[in-house]
Design a protein around this motif. Sequence first.
Motif, PDB file in Angstrom:
ATOM      1  N   MET A  73      -4.911   8.946  -6.303  1.00 50.58           N
ATOM      2  CA  MET A  73      -4.421   8.658  -7.650  1.00 50.58           C
ATOM      3  C   MET A  73      -5.022   7.396  -8.233  1.00 50.58           C
ATOM      4  SD  MET A  73      -0.353   9.469  -7.209  1.00 50.58           S
ATOM      5  CE  MET A  73       0.230  11.102  -6.731  1.00 50.58           C
ATOM      6  N   ASP A  74      -5.124   7.353  -9.576  1.00 50.13           N
ATOM      7  CA  ASP A  74      -5.479   6.113 -10.250  1.00 50.13           C
ATOM      8  C   ASP A  74      -4.211   5.307 -10.515  1.00 50.13           C
ATOM      9  OD1 ASP A  74      -4.212   7.215 -12.524  1.00 50.13           O
ATOM     10  OD2 ASP A  74      -6.101   7.897 -13.390  1.00 50.13           O
ATOM     11  N   GLU A  75      -4.347   4.127 -11.097  1.00 47.51           N
ATOM     12  CA  GLU A  75      -3.186   3.243 -11.275  1.00 47.51           C
ATOM     13  C   GLU A  75      -2.107   3.881 -12.144  1.00 47.51           C
ATOM     14  OE1 GLU A  75      -0.232   0.630 -11.533  1.00 47.51           O
ATOM     15  OE2 GLU A  75      -1.810   0.721  -9.999  1.00 47.51           O
ATOM     16  N   GLU A  76      -2.493   4.574 -13.200  1.00 47.51           N
ATOM     17  CA  GLU A  76      -1.508   5.208 -14.073  1.00 47.51           C
ATOM     18  C   GLU A  76      -0.717   6.275 -13.326  1.00 47.51           C
ATOM     19  OE1 GLU A  76      -1.248   7.669 -18.329  1.00 47.51           O
ATOM     20  OE2 GLU A  76      -3.133   6.719 -17.699  1.00 47.51           O
ATOM     21  N   GLN A  77      -1.403   7.061 -12.514  1.00 48.86           N
ATOM     22  CA  GLN A  77      -0.723   8.089 -11.737  1.00 48.86           C
ATOM     23  C   GLN A  77       0.192   7.479 -10.683  1.00 48.86           C
ATOM     24  OE1 GLN A  77      -4.413   9.985 -10.550  1.00 48.86           O
ATOM     25  NE2 GLN A  77      -3.967  11.787 -11.808  1.00 48.86           N
ATOM     26  N   ARG A  78      -0.260   6.393 -10.057  1.00 50.17           N
ATOM     27  CA  ARG A  78       0.577   5.729  -9.057  1.00 50.17           C
ATOM     28  C   ARG A  78       1.820   5.135  -9.713  1.00 50.17           C
ATOM     29  NH1 ARG A  78      -4.294   3.296  -7.611  1.00 50.17           N
ATOM     30  NH2 ARG A  78      -3.455   1.201  -7.991  1.00 50.17           N
ATOM     31  N   ALA A  79       1.657   4.550 -10.891  1.00 49.52           N
ATOM     32  CA  ALA A  79       2.802   3.979 -11.609  1.00 49.52           C
ATOM     33  C   ALA A  79       3.804   5.067 -11.978  1.00 49.52           C
ATOM     34  CB  ALA A  79       2.325   3.240 -12.858  1.00 49.52           C
ATOM     35  N   ASN A  80       3.299   6.216 -12.380  1.00 49.20           N
ATOM     36  CA  ASN A  80       4.170   7.336 -12.718  1.00 49.20           C
ATOM     37  C   ASN A  80       4.961   7.795 -11.503  1.00 49.20           C
ATOM     38  OD1 ASN A  80       4.399  10.581 -12.799  1.00 49.20           O
ATOM     39  ND2 ASN A  80       4.669   9.753 -14.857  1.00 49.20           N
ATOM     40  N   LEU A  81       4.284   7.877 -10.356  1.00 50.80           N
ATOM     41  CA  LEU A  81       4.952   8.279  -9.115  1.00 50.80           C
ATOM     42  C   LEU A  81       6.016   7.263  -8.714  1.00 50.80           C
ATOM     43  CD1 LEU A  81       5.252  10.107  -6.649  1.00 50.80           C
ATOM     44  CD2 LEU A  81       3.309   8.913  -5.615  1.00 50.80           C
ATOM     45  N   ARG A  82       5.687   5.976  -8.817  1.00 48.44           N
ATOM     46  CA  ARG A  82       6.680   4.934  -8.501  1.00 48.44           C
ATOM     47  C   ARG A  82       7.901   5.069  -9.395  1.00 48.44           C
ATOM     48  NH1 ARG A  82       2.045   1.564  -8.361  1.00 48.44           N
ATOM     49  NH2 ARG A  82       2.564   0.697 -10.403  1.00 48.44           N
ATOM     50  N   GLY A  83       7.677   5.305 -10.670  1.00 46.03           N
ATOM     51  CA  GLY A  83       8.793   5.421 -11.608  1.00 46.03           C
ATOM     52  C   GLY A  83       9.705   6.593 -11.299  1.00 46.03           C
ATOM     53  N   ARG A  84       9.140   7.657 -10.745  1.00 42.19           N
ATOM     54  CA  ARG A  84       9.924   8.862 -10.459  1.00 42.19           C
ATOM     55  C   ARG A  84      10.580   8.848  -9.090  1.00 42.19           C
ATOM     56  NH1 ARG A  84       6.952  12.942  -9.559  1.00 42.19           N
ATOM     57  NH2 ARG A  84       4.866  12.012  -9.736  1.00 42.19           N
ATOM     58  N   LEU A 117       0.826  -1.211   0.000  1.00 42.81           N
ATOM     59  CA  LEU A 117       0.000   0.000   0.000  1.00 42.81           C
ATOM     60  C   LEU A 117       0.859   1.260   0.000  1.00 42.81           C
ATOM     61  CD1 LEU A 117      -2.779  -1.013   2.560  1.00 42.81           C
ATOM     62  CD2 LEU A 117      -2.941  -1.001   0.072  1.00 42.81           C
ATOM     63  N   LEU A 118       1.920   1.265   0.814  1.00 48.15           N
ATOM     64  CA  LEU A 118       2.799   2.433   0.889  1.00 48.15           C
ATOM     65  C   LEU A 118       3.457   2.715  -0.453  1.00 48.15           C
ATOM     66  CD1 LEU A 118       4.654   1.947   4.311  1.00 48.15           C
ATOM     67  CD2 LEU A 118       2.603   3.292   3.825  1.00 48.15           C
ATOM     68  N   ALA A 119       3.771   1.656  -1.190  1.00 48.19           N
ATOM     69  CA  ALA A 119       4.443   1.802  -2.482  1.00 48.19           C
ATOM     70  C   ALA A 119       3.472   2.050  -3.629  1.00 48.19           C
ATOM     71  CB  ALA A 119       5.273   0.555  -2.772  1.00 48.19           C
ATOM     72  N   GLY A 120       2.180   2.036  -3.330  1.00 43.99           N
ATOM     73  CA  GLY A 120       1.199   2.273  -4.385  1.00 43.99           C
ATOM     74  C   GLY A 120       0.978   1.100  -5.310  1.00 43.99           C
ATOM     75  N   LEU A 121       1.365  -0.096  -4.871  1.00 48.34           N
ATOM     76  CA  LEU A 121       1.138  -1.287  -5.684  1.00 48.34           C
ATOM     77  C   LEU A 121      -0.299  -1.784  -5.541  1.00 48.34           C
ATOM     78  CD1 LEU A 121       4.446  -3.198  -4.887  1.00 48.34           C
ATOM     79  CD2 LEU A 121       3.876  -1.978  -6.997  1.00 48.34           C
ATOM     80  N   ASP A 122      -0.971  -1.345  -4.493  1.00 48.70           N
ATOM     81  CA  ASP A 122      -2.354  -1.715  -4.242  1.00 48.70           C
ATOM     82  C   ASP A 122      -3.054  -0.518  -3.611  1.00 48.70           C
ATOM     83  OD1 ASP A 122      -4.612  -3.241  -4.177  1.00 48.70           O
ATOM     84  OD2 ASP A 122      -3.945  -4.606  -2.599  1.00 48.70           O
ATOM     85  N   MET A 123      -4.387  -0.531  -3.638  1.00 45.30           N
ATOM     86  CA  MET A 123      -5.159   0.564  -3.056  1.00 45.30           C
ATOM     87  C   MET A 123      -5.751   0.144  -1.723  1.00 45.30           C
ATOM     88  SD  MET A 123      -5.220   3.450  -4.657  1.00 45.30           S
ATOM     89  CE  MET A 123      -6.768   4.250  -4.245  1.00 45.30           C
ATOM     90  N   ALA A 124      -5.715   1.038  -0.757  1.00 46.96           N
ATOM     91  CA  ALA A 124      -6.283   0.768   0.558  1.00 46.96           C
ATOM     92  C   ALA A 124      -7.802   0.884   0.528  1.00 46.96           C
ATOM     93  CB  ALA A 124      -5.713   1.747   1.581  1.00 46.96           C
ATOM     94  N   SER A 125      -8.446   0.209   1.484  1.00 45.38           N
ATOM     95  CA  SER A 125      -9.892   0.325   1.612  1.00 45.38           C
ATOM     96  C   SER A 125     -10.283   1.732   2.041  1.00 45.38           C
ATOM     97  CB  SER A 125     -10.415  -0.694   2.635  1.00 45.38           C
ATOM     98  OG  SER A 125     -10.074  -2.008   2.252  1.00 45.38           O
ATOM     99  N   SER A 126      -9.494   2.317   2.942  1.00 49.11           N
ATOM    100  CA  SER A 126      -9.726   3.700   3.379  1.00 49.11           C
ATOM    101  C   SER A 126      -8.457   4.231   4.021  1.00 49.11           C
ATOM    102  CB  SER A 126     -10.894   3.765   4.365  1.00 49.11           C
ATOM    103  OG  SER A 126     -10.626   2.999   5.526  1.00 49.11           O
ATOM    104  N   GLY A 127      -8.438   5.532   4.231  1.00 47.73           N
ATOM    105  CA  GLY A 127      -7.273   6.181   4.820  1.00 47.73           C
ATOM    106  C   GLY A 127      -6.483   6.977   3.789  1.00 47.73           C
TER     107      GLY A 127
END
Length: 228
Positions: free
Chosen positions: A80-91, A58-68
């Motif tokens: 963020m959506d998955e594309e935005q999370r992937a972009n953040l991980r890449g950067r 969850l911290l790495a954005g590989l999955d989405m939390a139920s809440s929080g």
Amino acid sequence: MPESNTTLAIRVQGLEQKVPTLDGELQILQGVDLDVKSGESIAVTGPSGAGKSTLLSLLAGLDMASSGEIWLAGEPLHQMDEEQRANLRGRKVGFIFQSFMLVESLTALENVMLPMELAGAEDARTQAENMLQRVGLSHRLDHFPNQLSGGEQQRVAIARAFVTRPDILFADEPTGNLDQANSARVEDLLFQLNQEHHTTLVLVTHDLKLAERCVTRVQMVSGRLEAL
């Protein structure tokens, strides 16, 4: 992230993770709050099944939390959506796994070059060679993973993780498949590079001696975080 929190690499507030099962909803994480300062090293320990790897995912954005809420490198991961999370991980993010996760069809050099090439770096080869030299593998550039020992494979994985100079590095049981000598060498590399690059290191481990090398230590107990 509020201005007062900009020195935080990670801020977690009220994190919950629930998954459906045949017997109903299973709560894996509940009420998790966590602040991790930029450049800090933190170890997450706890028994199997306590939720450590789920938290890391969850911290790495590989999955989405139920809440929080999760703020990663000052950005609202939870919005963020998955594309935005992937972009953040890449950067911003690097990963090291227990199972190495190298591409078997690529040489050590090509494995380390891969994230640089994906980022469009023009000097990917030079940077990859320099990082492999840094981890003591300049003589193994053209070897494939199946030609390397476990310790050498994990050092390639470390080189790949650090070559992009990530702000935050997530390591999930990085020494779990290594013998004592290789574990010690990999541990030393992790903390040397953490200090040299001011990389925030988030480490999941069963190894309490490894955990003790981190500035901060927390324990997962039944889906909750407790300070050690």
